[in-house]
Enzyme design. Sequence first.
Site, PDB file in Angstrom:
ATOM      1  N   LYS A  50       0.844  -1.207   0.000  1.00 55.00           N
ATOM      2  CA  LYS A  50       0.000   0.000   0.000  1.00 55.00           C
ATOM      3  C   LYS A  50       0.873   1.248   0.000  1.00 55.00           C
ATOM      4  CE  LYS A  50      -3.796  -2.262   2.335  1.00 55.00           C
ATOM      5  NZ  LYS A  50      -4.294  -2.748   3.615  1.00 55.00           N
ATOM      6  N   GLN A  94      -5.250  -1.787   9.922  1.00 54.21           N
ATOM      7  CA  GLN A  94      -4.922  -3.023   9.212  1.00 54.21           C
ATOM      8  C   GLN A  94      -5.470  -4.221   9.993  1.00 54.21           C
ATOM      9  OE1 GLN A  94      -3.255  -3.213   6.153  1.00 54.21           O
ATOM     10  NE2 GLN A  94      -3.735  -5.389   6.223  1.00 54.21           N
ATOM     11  N   ASP A 117     -11.582   2.267   4.387  1.00 54.44           N
ATOM     12  CA  ASP A 117     -11.921   0.846   4.217  1.00 54.44           C
ATOM     13  C   ASP A 117     -13.443   0.620   4.223  1.00 54.44           C
ATOM     14  OD1 ASP A 117      -9.762  -0.713   3.659  1.00 54.44           O
ATOM     15  OD2 ASP A 117      -9.269  -1.172   5.748  1.00 54.44           O
TER      16      ASP A 117
END
Length: 280
Positions: A50, A94, A117
């Site tokens: 990322k 994460q 997200d």
Amino acid sequence: MSATIIDGKELSAKVLDEAKTEIKGCMIRPSIAVIQVGDNPASNSYIANKEKVCSSVGIYFRLFKFEDGTPELSIINKIKELNNDEYVNGIMVQLPLPVQYNEKRLLNTISNAKDVDGLTDINVGRFVNGKKSLIPCTALGVMRMLDEEGIEVSGKDVVIVGRSKLVGRPLATLMLNRDATVTNCHHLTKDLAEHTKRADILVVAAGVPNLITADMVKKGAVVIDVGINRVNDALCGDVDTAEVAKKASYISPVPGGVGPMTVAMLVENVLTCYNAKNSK
Ligand code: NAD
């Protein structure tokens, strides 16, 4: 017959090129903050990727890495600080977190406007109710792949293997919104093959290597493999790609399929947050 391979790397390069051009015109550099707890090797590699992709298009990427065992409150306070930092456009935690942490509590601390997200309860609720929201990147990536290949979704029988909040559920909502007839299978589904054999579009997100074999796929089906598994030090998906490719019309490989599209959609979500803030 041999399936057309959907090249996620090539498609994502196009999305990232457009993002790069857009970012060049931004007054302030868009930025993302990633929270990591612990030192999960798979997470380390996803985060490194990322960072590489975000940096390549000009997004300022910051990682806040906490040791496993850090008090939850310290992490919550960091998220709150990032929520209040006007130069931070996107925040993500994460996953997976070490088991002792309350995932829902941490995710729901993220400001809905920075939730790249798409996992806060508010964003999920807005999405399901057809309101403007941030949407999980992998589900967006699968839809973009189909669109870029010109694969029609409306009226199709879509079978999704998996019902996670990250992939299976949001993808089902996106497919329903596009007028597909959708079935979600999961680990308690009685006869998986009975469902997969009906699919015009089969999306597999179970995390089980070789779960889908050629006999489980309809001739001419579109097969999208979301799974990422490490077997004998090599990456593979959930589909027996070599055999299924002989029967399918389109197939996405692992690696080089949905993975690159997911990161490209993360970049787009950061830009969505940036633009929403800067157009106010
Ligand atoms: P998850 O573990 O949260 O969910 C897995 C789902 O698959 C569950 O709904 C479960 O019921 C179902 N399942 C498991 N075994 C099954 C079986 N034998 N038959 C039918 N259903 C079964 O996982 P997730 O986060 O949704 O991820 C799924 C896979 O996709 C993993 O391999 C993950 O690494 C991968 N993934 C890839 C990307 C990407 O960018 N390519 C992004 C997210 C996840």
